[in-house]
Design a protein around this motif. Sequence first.
Motif, mmCIF file in Angstrom:
data_model
loop_
_atom_site.group_PDB
_atom_site.id
_atom_site.type_symbol
_atom_site.label_atom_id
_atom_site.label_comp_id
_atom_site.label_asym_id
_atom_site.label_seq_id
_atom_site.Cartn_x
_atom_site.Cartn_y
_atom_site.Cartn_z
ATOM 1 N N ALA A 30 0.818 -1.218 0.000
ATOM 2 C CA ALA A 30 0.000 0.000 0.000
ATOM 3 C C ALA A 30 0.853 1.270 0.000
ATOM 4 C CB ALA A 30 -0.931 0.010 1.214
ATOM 5 N N ARG A 73 -3.574 2.861 2.373
ATOM 6 C CA ARG A 73 -3.523 3.662 1.148
ATOM 7 C C ARG A 73 -4.111 5.052 1.382
ATOM 8 N NH1 ARG A 73 -4.408 -1.573 -0.719
ATOM 9 N NH2 ARG A 73 -2.870 -2.258 -2.264
ATOM 10 N N GLU A 86 -10.115 2.642 0.871
ATOM 11 C CA GLU A 86 -8.963 1.979 0.263
ATOM 12 C C GLU A 86 -9.093 1.838 -1.257
ATOM 13 O OE1 GLU A 86 -5.774 0.607 2.050
ATOM 14 O OE2 GLU A 86 -6.699 2.534 2.510
#
Length: 314
Positions: A36, A217, A306
């Motif tokens: 991420a 993220r 996300e």
Amino acid sequence: MTEPLGVVPPVVLPMSRDGGIDSASLERHVNHLVDAGVSGLWVNGTTGEFYALDVELRARAVRECVKATGGRVPVVAHVGDTSTDLALQHARAAVAAGAQHVAVLPPYFIGFGQEELKAHFRAVARVVGGPVYAYHLPQLAPATLSLDSIVELVAEGVLCGAKDSSSNMVWFRQLQARLRAEGTPLPVLTGGSSVADLGYFLGAVGSVSSTGNLTPRHLVRQYQAALAEDWTLVRALQEQTEELIARLTLPGLAPSPSLTNAVYKYVLVALGRIDDEHTARPQALLPEPARQHLDTHALPLVEHLESQEHPPRP
């Protein structure tokens, strides 16, 4: 490795039903975080339930995180305990396990004075052969380093960074001002998930937000916005984090660090990132109403945050 600058999640430690470490889940979780875009991992923090682990289990958590990263990001291992001798045991074990950096929470439970605390940090730095991170968490370790002591230890080369988990932005501002005035620069990370935006604005080099376990993220996007000095976007992303925190709060249950770990593990299991939701005893598994609340309110927002390629602007 260089100091981690950016998002450094305090890694949730997946556990098996017997209280051991779930190695397969930990590897999968670490890989998700690194993929991420996080800048490092904070291992054996409060979210990692360090308070329930002996020397070997803490060292194993560090060893397995280091192995899972494969050198892609640095690992910061927290080694604090209730005395200097115990902290030194954890420090030696963390270095042997491959940690690139060591963080130290001042001895908790018993209060100590500034001279004793400075001696504590110096002793750990000597054992690891270099400077360490100061872990500021006055909610749980009220006998903490003063601003004067931090400046002194930075000048001595004992400290290479700090993590401020107080969420007290007045203290954070004062620390930054003192460091500038004394000419003793020190990278400082914020720990409170609700103050990441304020921390960046006041000069934080990154965040150690527990929500990074769920939405790495999203937090990486916020850090990148801060680097670009896009403060409108930084604030908008923070407001989304605040909404997530509100949805993770369980009606009728008193908040605590242990309950937070139970909530995060339930969400991570539901997302398929880890296999088991057990936390260190005596924390119980979540009751059914709490699970339903998280399924309905928290999980959809985690997945939404996300999946966003272009976060909204206000």
